[in-house]
Design a protein around this motif. Structure first.
Motif, PDB file in Angstrom:
ATOM      1  N   VAL A 643      94.046  22.367 -43.500  1.00  0.00           N
ATOM      2  CA  VAL A 643      93.314  21.966 -42.303  1.00  0.00           C
ATOM      3  C   VAL A 643      91.938  21.478 -42.769  1.00  0.00           C
ATOM      4  O   VAL A 643      91.407  21.929 -43.767  1.00  0.00           O
ATOM      5  CB  VAL A 643      93.172  23.142 -41.336  1.00  0.00           C
ATOM      6  CG1 VAL A 643      92.394  22.736 -40.095  1.00  0.00           C
ATOM      7  CG2 VAL A 643      94.533  23.689 -40.956  1.00  0.00           C
ATOM      8  N   GLY A 644      91.355  20.554 -42.061  1.00  0.00           N
ATOM      9  CA  GLY A 644      90.038  20.060 -42.446  1.00  0.00           C
ATOM     10  C   GLY A 644      89.749  18.727 -41.820  1.00  0.00           C
ATOM     11  O   GLY A 644      90.228  18.419 -40.724  1.00  0.00           O
ATOM     12  N   ALA A 645      88.992  17.909 -42.521  1.00  0.00           N
ATOM     13  CA  ALA A 645      88.585  16.613 -41.977  1.00  0.00           C
ATOM     14  C   ALA A 645      89.755  15.650 -41.847  1.00  0.00           C
ATOM     15  O   ALA A 645      89.666  14.664 -41.118  1.00  0.00           O
ATOM     16  CB  ALA A 645      87.494  16.002 -42.861  1.00  0.00           C
ATOM     17  N   ARG A 646      90.860  15.921 -42.581  1.00  0.00           N
ATOM     18  CA  ARG A 646      92.059  15.065 -42.506  1.00  0.00           C
ATOM     19  C   ARG A 646      93.236  15.941 -42.072  1.00  0.00           C
ATOM     20  O   ARG A 646      94.065  16.333 -42.878  1.00  0.00           O
ATOM     21  CB  ARG A 646      92.297  14.400 -43.863  1.00  0.00           C
ATOM     22  CG  ARG A 646      91.192  13.423 -44.233  1.00  0.00           C
ATOM     23  CD  ARG A 646      91.424  12.770 -45.578  1.00  0.00           C
ATOM     24  NE  ARG A 646      91.219  13.703 -46.676  1.00  0.00           N
ATOM     25  CZ  ARG A 646      91.434  13.423 -47.960  1.00  0.00           C
ATOM     26  NH1 ARG A 646      91.895  12.222 -48.298  1.00  0.00           N
ATOM     27  NH2 ARG A 646      91.207  14.317 -48.893  1.00  0.00           N
ATOM     28  N   PRO A 647      93.330  16.237 -40.776  1.00  0.00           N
ATOM     29  CA  PRO A 647      94.238  17.290 -40.309  1.00  0.00           C
ATOM     30  C   PRO A 647      95.650  16.856 -39.945  1.00  0.00           C
ATOM     31  O   PRO A 647      96.482  17.722 -39.630  1.00  0.00           O
ATOM     32  CB  PRO A 647      93.521  17.802 -39.057  1.00  0.00           C
ATOM     33  CG  PRO A 647      92.857  16.570 -38.497  1.00  0.00           C
ATOM     34  CD  PRO A 647      92.425  15.772 -39.701  1.00  0.00           C
ATOM     35  N   PHE A 648      95.956  15.547 -39.960  1.00  0.00           N
ATOM     36  CA  PHE A 648      97.213  15.116 -39.364  1.00  0.00           C
ATOM     37  C   PHE A 648      98.418  15.753 -40.043  1.00  0.00           C
ATOM     38  O   PHE A 648      99.402  16.090 -39.376  1.00  0.00           O
ATOM     39  CB  PHE A 648      97.335  13.587 -39.405  1.00  0.00           C
ATOM     40  CG  PHE A 648      98.548  13.075 -38.670  1.00  0.00           C
ATOM     41  CD1 PHE A 648      98.547  12.985 -37.291  1.00  0.00           C
ATOM     42  CD2 PHE A 648      99.697  12.708 -39.347  1.00  0.00           C
ATOM     43  CE1 PHE A 648      99.666  12.533 -36.594  1.00  0.00           C
ATOM     44  CE2 PHE A 648     100.822  12.247 -38.669  1.00  0.00           C
ATOM     45  CZ  PHE A 648     100.802  12.166 -37.286  1.00  0.00           C
ATOM     46  N   HIS A 649      98.398  15.937 -41.358  1.00  0.00           N
ATOM     47  CA  HIS A 649      99.548  16.482 -42.087  1.00  0.00           C
ATOM     48  C   HIS A 649      99.391  17.971 -42.386  1.00  0.00           C
ATOM     49  O   HIS A 649     100.131  18.508 -43.227  1.00  0.00           O
ATOM     50  CB  HIS A 649      99.738  15.718 -43.399  1.00  0.00           C
ATOM     51  CG  HIS A 649      99.968  14.255 -43.230  1.00  0.00           C
ATOM     52  ND1 HIS A 649     101.156  13.734 -42.775  1.00  0.00           N
ATOM     53  CD2 HIS A 649      99.158  13.182 -43.448  1.00  0.00           C
ATOM     54  CE1 HIS A 649     101.085  12.415 -42.726  1.00  0.00           C
ATOM     55  NE2 HIS A 649      99.881  12.056 -43.130  1.00  0.00           N
ATOM     56  N   GLN A 650      98.494  18.665 -41.740  1.00  0.00           N
ATOM     57  CA  GLN A 650      98.215  20.056 -42.064  1.00  0.00           C
ATOM     58  C   GLN A 650      99.483  20.908 -41.979  1.00  0.00           C
ATOM     59  O   GLN A 650     100.309  20.762 -41.087  1.00  0.00           O
ATOM     60  CB  GLN A 650      97.154  20.623 -41.129  1.00  0.00           C
ATOM     61  CG  GLN A 650      97.528  20.637 -39.655  1.00  0.00           C
ATOM     62  CD  GLN A 650      96.406  21.197 -38.793  1.00  0.00           C
ATOM     63  OE1 GLN A 650      96.127  22.385 -38.844  1.00  0.00           O
ATOM     64  NE2 GLN A 650      95.752  20.325 -38.032  1.00  0.00           N
TER      65      GLN A 650
END
Length: 726
Positions: A643-650
């Motif tokens: 999870v983080g600034a680029r969450p789409f594939h979390q």
């Protein structure tokens, strides 16, 4: 079997015979389809550590022409739409030659390397000490006209150390009008009001819209995507709420018209994926890159001079050649061979060896609107048709029996092949159908001219190596690696350090000896369904235990490890091969033709297998490797997207990057965390015990031919200097 350390020597009579044949057959300009070379730069190559032979590099451009009527070229998609007025198809390809300054020191072997997304390539010190010649030449013609900073953009000169490019024609209809068709592009993990480009890996989608009218395109958002291709929360964005434009806070929606970017009213939401389908124009004839790479390789291997008399800088010094490509470039080689390009226009075999490295599929290049920068995320081609070498049925997808070697076998131009892989290729680069077919029921036999080596529990291309890299508080990274792909995300686990370097060093020596001297390399070692390769472990009944199993925790025997969710890897965790419906004008066996479905519907999901694991979670069935044979943790060919600034594939697989979970140092630490894996202390007792384990692992790898003694000595010294159990 120990690989020879000696530099293979060619008998003078052998070189003379080969070169006299080359002179006799290729002095005629009508057969060397590189018609002209231009040398742009020559400079000395700085010596590497331990280098014994002085080298220089020569860079330039090769100008070539193709006859579309030749069956070897006619297979190129849209070649008839790329002709000049005289009926020929022309290209310009960059090249860099790395050669001994004193050509009398040349070994007679040339490595022809395939650039990966334009990146420069120089043969390494070991190859220079052999006296080998290196040639890198271009093949990738997309992205040439959009942004001059792109890796494959066409340039007026080619400098040593520059990025490679090939200029290929743009397809035009017979009446001169533009060719158009449906194309899609994706924007993921972007936020804010600034406009964004449609990206493939790191470069823009190479095809511009035929019109900036958003009513002629379709933009959707998605809240998620499953590994089987199921789209979640898809919503159509009204054409009035987005534009083909450049915009920012200072230049708000609808911005300034720009065919390269998309501006969204209200800005981009990082939790959503944006996908646009649009009518594009001006497709490149990208398959010309296959022929350009073939012709440049054959020219420098066999020609004396070009049509106007410019000499070949390595004329009469190359008796043998090995084609080599890494990752995307290895996929290129598999597609290149499948389509018959190891036969030149003079009908001679081009390369004697082929080394596709960490590459388990064929490049998606020879069809209209191809995006060869892709890494097999959703809707990207590359797994169509046979991925295996021998002719073999594909009953699941309803395709006729076929194999990569079919065309070269028919013309007797097949090279010797070595391929090697790691675990990341299994988990995210869709490898195992190459081994067992699309039905996953049978081990596909390897032909005699192919060797396959599997480096178990390793990441894409191998990790940093060493031993402290596995120790928390010492060399183990404190943050996860970047997930490769289109702005994909970051891994939760630290990077997997299991190296490929030492194994590759041994394979290199074996391959040279095989090509130059006919000395057979070690037998193939890789996981199989019948368990006869790999470690060949038998169960209590005396039967072979399969090394390949279904891709889930229970089937693999994967342990429950603190720090990982208890269910991973789940059945839908692996990236599978998806059988796409590209439309009726697409040739699925050759991955050629014209796709008409954008994006393509998913017809079915192909079953994926993975290596089973031992009690520690480390894979079985691979070649001996010191770090996995004397492990300091669980080494994974997969990671989990954070999870983080680029969450789409979390929470999903972190594309094709590996991770690791270190062992506890002591039994007390292990018990406190509930870790079922033995601690370092329980395994090795003390530092000396670990060094002894490394010595045993190194000796085994040397004896089996997968480690050079010099590298073994370095590894043992590194273990002694490490902080393991200190």
């Amino acid at each position: 079997m120990k690989p020879s350390h000696a530099r293979p020597r060619l008998k003078a009579t052998v070189i003379a015979l080969v070169m006299s044949g080359a002179l006799a057959t290729l002095a005629l300009p009508t057969q060397a389809r590189v018609t002209r070379i231009v040398i742009d730069q020559t400079q000395n190559l700085a010596a590497g550590i331990g280098q014994t032979i002085a080298y220089e590099q020569i860079s330039g451009r090769a100008f070539g022409e193709l006859d579309p009527r030749d069956p070897l070229n006619a297979i190129i998609q849209d070649i008839e739409l790329g002709k000049d007025a005289d009926g020929k198809v022309r290209y310009v390809a960059s090249f860099v030659i790395t050669k001994p300054k004193d050509l009398s020191q040349a070994s007679g072997l040339m490595w022809h390397d395939v650039p990966n997304r334009g990146s420069p390539i120089t043969i390494n010190v070991a190859e220079r000490n052999f006296g080998d010649i290196g040639l890198a030449s271009a093949w990738q013609g997309d992205n040439a006209a959009i942004n001059a900073n792109n890796g494959t953009a066409v340039r007026p000169t080619m400098l040593v150390g520059g990025r490679h490019f090939v200029q290929v024609p743009v397809a035009r209809n017979p009446d001169g009008s533009a060719v158009t068709g449906d194309v899609f592009g994706r924007i993921v993990n972007r936020s804010g009001v600034d406009s964004q480009r449609l990206i493939v890996q790191t470069n823009p989608v190479p095809y511009l819209p035929a019109t900036l009218d958003t009513a002629q395109a379709r933009l959707v958002t998605r809240t998620g995507e499953l590994q089987d291709g199921t789209a979640l929360g898809e919503v159509v964005v009204p054409g009035s709420d987005w534009a083909w434009a450049s915009c920012s806070a200072a230049n708000p929606f609808p911005g300034t018209p720009d065919p390269n970017q998309i501006c969204v009213k209200g800005g981009f939401n990082p939790s959503k994926l944006y996908m646009v389908t649009y009518k594009a124009k001006d497709p490149y004839v990208l398959g010309v890159g296959f022929a350009a790479w073939r012709d440049v390789g054959q020219f420098f291997k066999t020609a004396v001079a070009d049509d106007i008399g410019t000499p070949n800088p390595v004329a009469q010094r190359v008796a043998y050649s090995i084609a080599r490509g890494n990752s995307q470039s290895g996929n290129f080689l598999r597609g290149w061979l499948h389509l018959g390009f190891n036969q030149g226009e003079n009908r001679a075999q081009v390369h004697d060896g082929l080394w596709p490295i960490i590459a388990g599929r064929r490049i998606a290049l020879n069809f209209r609107w191809a995006q060869p920068d892709g890494v097999l995320e959703l809707y990207q081609a590359g797994s169509e048709g046979p991925q295996w070498w021998h002719k073999f049925p594909d009953t699941v997808r309803g395709l006729p029996p076929a194999g990569i070697l079919d065309r070269c076998a028919a013309t007797k131009t097949c090279p010797k092949v070595v391929e090697h892989f790691g675990s990341a290729e299994v988990w995210a680069l869709k490898l195992t159908p190459e081994w067992v077919g699309t039905d996953a029921k049978n081990d596909i036999p390897l032909p005699a001219n192919v060797r396959r080596y599997y480096i178990a529990s390793s990441t894409h291309g191998g990790g940093a190596g060493g031993f402290d890299t596995s120790l928390p508080g010492v060399g183990l990274p404190t943050t996860g690696p970047n997930c490769p792909g289109n702005n994909f995300g970051t891994g939760t686990l630290p990077a997997n350090p299991v190296p490929h370097t030492q194994t590759v060093n041994a394979i290199r020596v074996h391959f040279r000896n095989w090509v130059m001297n006919g000395t057979l390399p070690p037998d193939s070692v890789y996981p199989t369904l019948n368990g006869k390769k790999g470690d060949g472990t038998k169960n209590s009944t005396g039967k072979n235990v399969p090394d390949l199993v279904e891709a889930n925790k229970a089937a693999m025997g994967f342990p429950t490890i603190p720090g990982l969710r208890a269910t991973v890897p789940e059945p839908d965790f692996i990236m599978p091969v998806l059988d796409y419906d590209w439309g009726p004008d697409f040739n699925y066996t050759d991955a050629s033709g014209v796709p008409t479905n954008a994006p393509p519907p998913v017809k079915q999901v192909i079953k994926m297998l993975v290596p089973r694991v031992d009690a520690d979670g480390n894979e079985v069935g691979g070649v001996p490797n010191v770090l996995t044979d004397a492990p300091l943790g669980t080494y994974l060919g997969w990671n989990i997207t954070a999870v983080g600034a680029r969450p789409f594939h979390q929470g999903q697989i972190c594309n094709y990057v590996g991770g690791m979970v270190p062992f506890a140092k002591t039994k007390a630490e292990r018990l406190a965390s509930g870790d079922p894996r033995l601690s370092l202390e329980e395994r090795y007792v003390n530092h000396a015990g670990y060094v002894a384990a490394v010595q045993r692992a190194a000796a085994n790898a040397v004896a089996r031919g997968f480690l050079l003694q010099a590298d073994a000595d370095v590894l043992v010294a590194a273990a002694e200097a490490s902080q393991v159990l200190k």
